[in-house]
Design a protein around this motif. Structure first.
Motif, PDB file in Angstrom:
ATOM      1  N   ASN A   5       0.799  -1.226   0.000  1.00  0.00           N
ATOM      2  CA  ASN A   5       0.000   0.000   0.000  1.00  0.00           C
ATOM      3  C   ASN A   5       0.828   1.271   0.000  1.00  0.00           C
ATOM      4  OD1 ASN A   5      -2.522  -1.369   0.072  1.00  0.00           O
ATOM      5  ND2 ASN A   5      -2.250  -1.732   2.273  1.00  0.00           N
ATOM      6  N   LEU A   6       2.121   1.155  -0.260  1.00  0.00           N
ATOM      7  CA  LEU A   6       2.955   2.353  -0.311  1.00  0.00           C
ATOM      8  C   LEU A   6       2.518   3.242  -1.473  1.00  0.00           C
ATOM      9  CD1 LEU A   6       6.533   0.899   0.316  1.00  0.00           C
ATOM     10  CD2 LEU A   6       5.210   2.351   1.867  1.00  0.00           C
ATOM     11  N   PRO A   7       2.213   4.523  -1.223  1.00  0.00           N
ATOM     12  CA  PRO A   7       1.794   5.410  -2.313  1.00  0.00           C
ATOM     13  C   PRO A   7       2.980   5.815  -3.182  1.00  0.00           C
ATOM     14  CG  PRO A   7       1.961   6.647  -0.275  1.00  0.00           C
ATOM     15  CD  PRO A   7       2.212   5.204   0.086  1.00  0.00           C
ATOM     16  N   THR A   9       5.767   7.971  -4.717  1.00  0.00           N
ATOM     17  CA  THR A   9       6.579   9.030  -4.123  1.00  0.00           C
ATOM     18  C   THR A   9       6.770  10.166  -5.126  1.00  0.00           C
ATOM     19  OG1 THR A   9       7.788   7.353  -2.859  1.00  0.00           O
ATOM     20  CG2 THR A   9       8.756   9.562  -2.974  1.00  0.00           C
ATOM     21  N   ASN A  53       3.861  12.940   4.917  1.00  0.00           N
ATOM     22  CA  ASN A  53       3.045  11.806   4.464  1.00  0.00           C
ATOM     23  C   ASN A  53       3.896  10.734   3.786  1.00  0.00           C
ATOM     24  OD1 ASN A  53       0.734  13.015   5.423  1.00  0.00           O
ATOM     25  ND2 ASN A  53       0.185  13.940   3.455  1.00  0.00           N
ATOM     26  N   VAL A  54       4.927  11.152   3.054  1.00  0.00           N
ATOM     27  CA  VAL A  54       5.824  10.173   2.434  1.00  0.00           C
ATOM     28  C   VAL A  54       6.491   9.328   3.513  1.00  0.00           C
ATOM     29  CG1 VAL A  54       7.972   9.866   1.146  1.00  0.00           C
ATOM     30  CG2 VAL A  54       6.265  11.495   0.322  1.00  0.00           C
ATOM     31  N   THR A  56       5.607   8.837   6.755  1.00  0.00           N
ATOM     32  CA  THR A  56       4.718   8.040   7.603  1.00  0.00           C
ATOM     33  C   THR A  56       3.991   6.940   6.828  1.00  0.00           C
ATOM     34  OG1 THR A  56       2.941   9.688   7.306  1.00  0.00           O
ATOM     35  CG2 THR A  56       4.370   9.898   9.256  1.00  0.00           C
ATOM     36  N   SER A  57       4.014   6.991   5.503  1.00  0.00           N
ATOM     37  CA  SER A  57       3.390   5.916   4.730  1.00  0.00           C
ATOM     38  C   SER A  57       4.211   4.635   4.777  1.00  0.00           C
ATOM     39  CB  SER A  57       3.200   6.347   3.270  1.00  0.00           C
ATOM     40  OG  SER A  57       4.455   6.468   2.597  1.00  0.00           O
ATOM     41  N   TRP A  58       5.487   4.765   5.147  1.00  0.00           N
ATOM     42  CA  TRP A  58       6.345   3.583   5.232  1.00  0.00           C
ATOM     43  C   TRP A  58       6.135   2.879   6.573  1.00  0.00           C
ATOM     44  CZ3 TRP A  58      10.181   1.459   2.005  1.00  0.00           C
ATOM     45  CH2 TRP A  58      10.296   2.081   0.759  1.00  0.00           C
ATOM     46  N   ARG A 151      10.378   2.202  -3.091  1.00  0.00           N
ATOM     47  CA  ARG A 151       8.954   1.884  -3.068  1.00  0.00           C
ATOM     48  C   ARG A 151       8.562   1.043  -4.261  1.00  0.00           C
ATOM     49  NH1 ARG A 151       4.735   2.957  -6.950  1.00  0.00           N
ATOM     50  NH2 ARG A 151       2.758   2.980  -5.827  1.00  0.00           N
ATOM     51  N   LYS A 155       7.082  -2.757  -3.692  1.00  0.00           N
ATOM     52  CA  LYS A 155       5.639  -2.864  -3.885  1.00  0.00           C
ATOM     53  C   LYS A 155       5.262  -4.095  -4.705  1.00  0.00           C
ATOM     54  CE  LYS A 155       1.641  -0.127  -5.359  1.00  0.00           C
ATOM     55  NZ  LYS A 155       0.961  -0.116  -4.059  1.00  0.00           N
TER      56      LYS A 155
END
Length: 328
Positions: A5-7, A9, A53-54, A56-58, A151, A155
Motif C-alpha cells: 500500500n505504499l503510495p 513518491t 506523508n511520504v 509516515t506511509s512507510w 517503493r 511494492k
C-alpha cells in the motif's frame, strides 16, 4: 504484504510545482501583505505535509516479519546499489523528515519577518522564503528519488504470507517442481517477479484440515549450487529460512532434467546445510522413468502416482499445529 500500500513518491520538482502553484492561487485571493503571508503559509504547509506523508506511509521495518525484513534488505541492496539496504532507506526517510520540519519552520520564520503595510517589501521577503524552501527541496531531491525507487521495488514483491504454514520446493531445474506446484494447488497459483531471478516465483495455495497452506517454488535461488549465487541471492535464501516450515527437495533419477544425479545429491546436501533447523523431505519425481536413487518418497507428476501422498507427507513433516480458539 506490508509494502503493497505504499503510495507513489513525488519528485522534488513535482512537490515544488504543487506548492508554489497552490500558493499563487492563495495569494490571488487576498491583497497586500496578507497575500504574501498566505503564499508562505500555503507553500510551507504543502511541502511539509507532503513530505511528512511520504515518511509516515512507510511501515516501521522493525515491525516487519523476519522473512520480509531480510527480503526487503536484499531487494534494496540490489535495486539501490547501496550497501545499507534497509538502513539506507531509513537514512533517506530521516532526511525527508528533516525537510518536512524545515519547510514548516521556514514558513513560520518568513511570515514573522513580513512588515505590516509594505506590500513590496513583503513580496521580497516572500520570495526569499520561497528560495529557502526551494533550496531545501534541492537538498533532498536525491532522497526522494531513492525512496521512490525503493517503493517501486518493494511494492511488487510476491504476496508470500509469513503467517501461513509454508512448503518451499527446491531442486535443479526441470525436475518437475513447477508442475508439482500446479498440480497440488489446482492451478490456483500466482507467478510474481522476484528481483533476483530470471523467472517468476511460483506461489500456490492449498487447504489441509481447514488450514490454508502456501507452497513456494523459487527458481534461481534453490535450484543451483551456492557458489553460483551472488551475495544478494544468498541473502534472499536466508530470508527463506524464516519462511519454510518444510523443504520438499526434488531429484530426477532418470537425469532427463539434464543434470547428473551426483550433482543433484550435492545440491540437496547444500540445502540441508543451509536450512539445518527445517525438516527436509526428499522425493524422487519421474519415478515412472527411474527409481534408481534412495529418497524418502517416489512419485510421478506426469502419471499422478503418489502426488497427493507426497504432499501429505510434506505437511506431516512440517509438524505445523494450528492454533485453535480458546475453549472453556
Amino acid at each position: 504484504m506490508i509494502f503493497e500500500n505504499l503510495p507513489t513518491t513525488p519528485t522534488s520538482e513535482e512537490l515544488l510545482d504543487k506548492a508554489f502553484s497552490r500558493a499563487a492561487r492563495a495569494g490571488r485571493a487576498k491583497q497586500g501583505v496578507e497575500a504574501q503571508e498566505s503564499m508562505l503559509q500555503t507553500s510551507s504547509n504543502i511541502l511539509g505535509d507532503n513530505l511528512h506523508n511520504v515518511v509516515t506511509s512507510w511501515p516501521d521495518f522493525d515491525d516487519a516479519n523476519d522473512f520480509y525484513y531480510d527480503l526487503a534488505d536484499a531487494v534494496l541492496r540490489k535495486e539501490l546499489h547501496e550497501e545499507g539496504g534497509v538502513d539506507a532507506v531509513r537514512q533517506h526517510l530521516s532526511e525527508l523528515s528533516w525537510a518536512s520540519r524545515k519547510t514548516h519552520d521556514l514558513g513560520r520564520e518568513y511570515m514573522g519577518k513580513l512588515p505590516r503595510g509594505d506590500a513590496d517589501a513583503a513580496r521580497k521577503i516572500r520570495k526569499q522564503g520561497f528560495a529557502r524552501m526551494g533550496s531545501v527541496m534541492d537538498q533532498i531531491a536525491d532522497d526522494l528519488a531513492t525512496v521512490g525507487k525503493a517503493r517501486d521495488a518493494l511494492k511488487v514483491l510476491p504476496d508470500i504470507r509469513p503467517d501461513e504454514p509454508t512448503i518451499v520446493v527446491a531442486g535443479y531445474p526441470n525436475v518437475g517442481k513447477s508442475s508439482f506446484v500446479n498440480t497440488v494447488t489446482n492451478a490456483r497459483n500466482e507467478t510474481a517477479e522476484y528481483p533476483f531471478t530470471t523467472k517468476g516465483v511460483r506461489v500456490g495455495h492449498f487447504d489441509n484440515d481447514r488450514v490454508r497452506w502456501q507452497i513456494v517454488d523459487t527458481p534461481g535461488l534453490l535450484d543451483r549450487p551456492a557458489e553460483e549465487r551472488n551475495d544478494i541471492e544468498g541473502q534472499a535464501v536466508s530470508a527463506l529460512a524464516h519462511l519454510a516450515d518444510v523443504i520438499l527437495f526434488f531429484v530426477d533419477a532418470s537425469e532427463t532434467c539434464g543434470y547428473p544425479l551426483d550433482d543433484q545429491r550435492a545440491l540437496r546436501a547444500e540445502v540441508a546445510e543451509e536450512f539445518p533447523d527445517t525438516p527436509l523431505v526428499t522425493v524422487c519425481n519421474k519415478a515412472d522413468l527411474s527409481e534408481d536413487v534412495e529418497t524418502d518418497y517416489y512419485m510421478s507428476v506426469e502419471t499422478g502416482e503418489n502426488v497427493e501422498e507426497t504432499l501429505d507427507e510434506a505437511v506431516d513433516a512440517a509438524g505445523y499445529e494450528h492454533e485453535l480458539p480458546f475453549e472453556e
